[in-house]
Design an enzyme around this catalytic site. Structure first.
Site, PDB file in Angstrom:
ATOM      1  N   LYS A   1       0.830  -1.208   0.000  1.00 40.05           N
ATOM      2  CA  LYS A   1       0.000   0.000   0.000  1.00 40.05           C
ATOM      3  C   LYS A   1       0.874   1.272   0.000  1.00 40.05           C
ATOM      4  CE  LYS A   1      -4.094  -2.149   0.792  1.00 40.05           C
ATOM      5  NZ  LYS A   1      -3.675  -3.545   0.564  1.00 40.05           N
TER       6      LYS A   1
HETATM    7  C1  LIG Z   1      -4.131  -4.683  -0.080  1.00 35.41           C
HETATM    8  C2  LIG Z   1      -3.288  -5.903  -0.137  1.00 35.41           C
HETATM    9  C3  LIG Z   1      -3.482  -6.901  -1.128  1.00 35.41           C
HETATM   10  C4  LIG Z   1      -4.589  -6.829  -2.144  1.00 35.41           C
HETATM   11  O1  LIG Z   1      -4.348  -5.868  -3.133  1.00 35.41           O
HETATM   12  P1  LIG Z   1      -5.541  -5.330  -4.054  1.00 35.41           P
HETATM   13  O2  LIG Z   1      -4.962  -4.236  -4.848  1.00 35.41           O
HETATM   14  O3  LIG Z   1      -6.616  -4.869  -3.099  1.00 35.41           O
HETATM   15  O4  LIG Z   1      -6.000  -6.488  -4.885  1.00 35.41           O
HETATM   16  C5  LIG Z   1      -2.617  -7.997  -1.136  1.00 35.41           C
HETATM   17  N1  LIG Z   1      -1.642  -8.125  -0.207  1.00 35.41           N
HETATM   18  C6  LIG Z   1      -1.440  -7.195   0.749  1.00 35.41           C
HETATM   19  C7  LIG Z   1      -0.362  -7.416   1.754  1.00 35.41           C
HETATM   20  C8  LIG Z   1      -2.243  -6.058   0.823  1.00 35.41           C
HETATM   21  O5  LIG Z   1      -2.032  -5.140   1.805  1.00 35.41           O
END
Ligand SMILES: *Cc1c(COP(=O)(O)O)cnc(C)c1O
Length: 496
Positions: free
Chosen positions: A112
């Site tokens: 993120k």
């Molecule tokens: C948010 C997240 C995901 C999923 O990603 P998306 O873009 O929502 O599909 C996968 N792994 C981690 C560690 C995340 O924080």
């Protein structure tokens, strides 16, 4: 070429990139999509000689066409700096013939950060460009990861405030500690007595409270969202797929034009959609493999053409993928519906009323480059253990879902195309599950004992993000009932 942003749900007039970033969601409830997907202007060979920041500029300028060069470069240099613990920003690690694209070297050690470290700068620049005088107040409900990444991104950013609500008893101890120790005068963190849905519902209610918006306006504030449907989060994510390909090319691991497969552990469908955009821009990507955990709505969708959210929500060891409504999928549906907003809106209507929708065969044919797969909890743990035992590389539970899905895909298809797996979190963020997967004997250790043990057996230093919360002071101790969220916001903003 100017790129504008239009809604997936109606044919209302398109807006500029900066307006789309400010608004987050279109007025009709649709998501903003670019009127056209741009093509890369430089060759991958040329891009292979550039730093992450330079590639970011070359990619993002194609999408954010109303930003000046100076504005965009300033956002990029403020975002991708020493907050990242490696100069490559997104390094590639080869393990057992697969390339892991490590997207977790930012401030909160989850992917993120790749978008949330730049979003605050894109947002404040957008506000300036559109002559908005108000301070921007970011409201976020979090189940753990997004909250901390948004706090870290917005902390200390002028003319912004951020208020994060999390379920008091619904996040991991490390996640809670990461949030309540956040420094920065413009940050606020509140635990609510309720679950994530209560927090989310409360935030949505505040967003749509017109009375409150007027009161805020008088005080010089307006709300905005750091949610993953904001185009300002999607565009920065395209960058690392371009960067990954260019890097492998530069290292001689790929020949010019050679195709790769990409595997993405998926929840809200933002990360894999970014890979799809990169493919359309000219990155030689063959298959986009969408990996789900036991909440396998997307796996079923790619197999059958029916998206059906009417099922039990399963709590897994990869909580950031525990999701039944993948919001960003709407952008893909709109595209394969021939950019027909009516058709897309009807499907989304059906999802909210009936809990499901089915696409036509013609639409399904256009999903040809996508493959869905899923991994059970046991398969996920097995992959972590085996990879560690075979080569000493430790991956987190989300990345392990992708690795397990990839192995099943290869076993089934015999496809030997070189492959990049998006590695979305540091194993230090999900230490308890990761160490449990490696050996049940670790279950008895405390959270920080597990951290030290992981550092020892994995031969990697404890990331700064973990080290800094070990003895950090709790700064935020506000707890409220779910019907008190508005009062809390008012108090923080001095509106009482
Ligand atoms: C948010 C997240 C995901 C999923 O990603 P998306 O873009 O929502 O599909 C996968 N792994 C981690 C560690 C995340 O924080």
């Amino acid at each position: 070429m100017e790129i504008l942003y239009k809604s997936t749900r109606s044919d209302s007039a398109p807006v500029s990139a900066s307006q789309a970033i400010l608004k987050g969601l279109a007025d009709d409830g649709g998501l903003f999509v670019p009127t056209q997907l741009p093509k890369l202007e430089l060759s991958l060979e040329e891009l292979s000689k550039m730093t992450y920041q330079e590639v970011a500029y070359e990619v993002m300028k194609l999408f954010l066409t109303d930003f000046t060069e100076e504005e965009l470069k300033s956002c990029i240099s403020k975002a991708y700096d020493s907050k990242f613990d490696v100069s490559e920003i997104a390094p590639l690690v080869e393990a057992e013939g697969v390339y892991y694209l490590e997207l977790f070297h930012g401030a909160t050690i989850a992917f993120k950060d790749m978008a949330l470290s730049i979003l605050p700068h894109l947002l404040t620049t957008s506000a300036k460009k559109n002559r908005i005088q108000n301070d921007i107040v970011i409201l976020t409900a979090t189940s753990g990861d997004t909250g901390k990444a948004a706090l870290a991104g917005f902390a200390g950013v002028e003319h912004t405030k951020i208020i994060v609500f999390y379920p008091k008893n619904g996040v991991s101890p490390i996640q809670e500690k990461q949030m309540v120790t956040q420094v920065g005068d413009n940050t606020h963190v509140v635990g609510i007595h309720g679950n994530f849905d209560d927090a989310q519902t409360g935030v949505k209610r505040l967003f749509s409270d017109q009375e409150f918006a007027k009161e805020m306006e008088k005080k010089g504030y307006q709300f905005s969202s750091a949610n993953s449907i904001n185009i300002g989060r999607l565009v920065p994510q395209v960058v690392y797929y371009v960067y990954a390909y260019a890097t492998l090319l530069g290292q001689g691991k790929l020949s010019d034009g050679e195709k790769i497969n990409v595997v993405v552990p998926t929840g809200n469908f933002g990360n894999i959609l970014a890979a799809f955009y990169a493919k359309n821009m000219g990155v030689p990507i063959d298959k986009l493999i969408c990996a789900s955990n036991e909440n396998k709505v997307l796996f079923d969708f790619f197999r059958t053409g029916t998206y059906d959210r009417k099922r039990d929500f399963i709590l897994t060891s990869s909580p950031s993928m525990d999701i039944l409504i993948s919001s960003n999928l709407e952008r893909l549906i709109y595209r394969i519906a021939g950019e027909d907003a009516d058709k897309n809106a009807k499907l989304m209507q059906s999802l909210s009323n009936e809990g499901e929708y089915t696409i036509t065969d013609e639409m399904k044919e256009q999903l040809e480059s996508f493959r869905g797969g899923y991994a059970s909890e046991q398969e996920t743990f097995d992959v972590i253990k085996k990879l560690y035992e075979d080569c000493g590389y430790v991956i987190d539970t989300h990345t392990a879902v992708a690795a397990a899905v990839y192995q099943k895909y290869v076993a089934k298809t015999g496809d030997t195309t070189k492959t990049v797996i998006a590695s979305t979190a540091s194993p230090f963020k999900f230490t308890r599950s990761v160490m449990h997967a490696i050996d049940g004997k670790y279950d008895a250790l405390s959270d920080f004992e597990l951290v030290d043990e992981l550092s020892r057996i994995g031969n990697v230093a404890v990331p700064g993000a973990i080290e800094e919360i070990r003895d950090a002071k709790v700064i935020h101790d506000t707890v409220c009932e779910k019907d008190e969220m508005k009062d809390v916001v008012k108090r923080f903003l001095g509106m009482e």
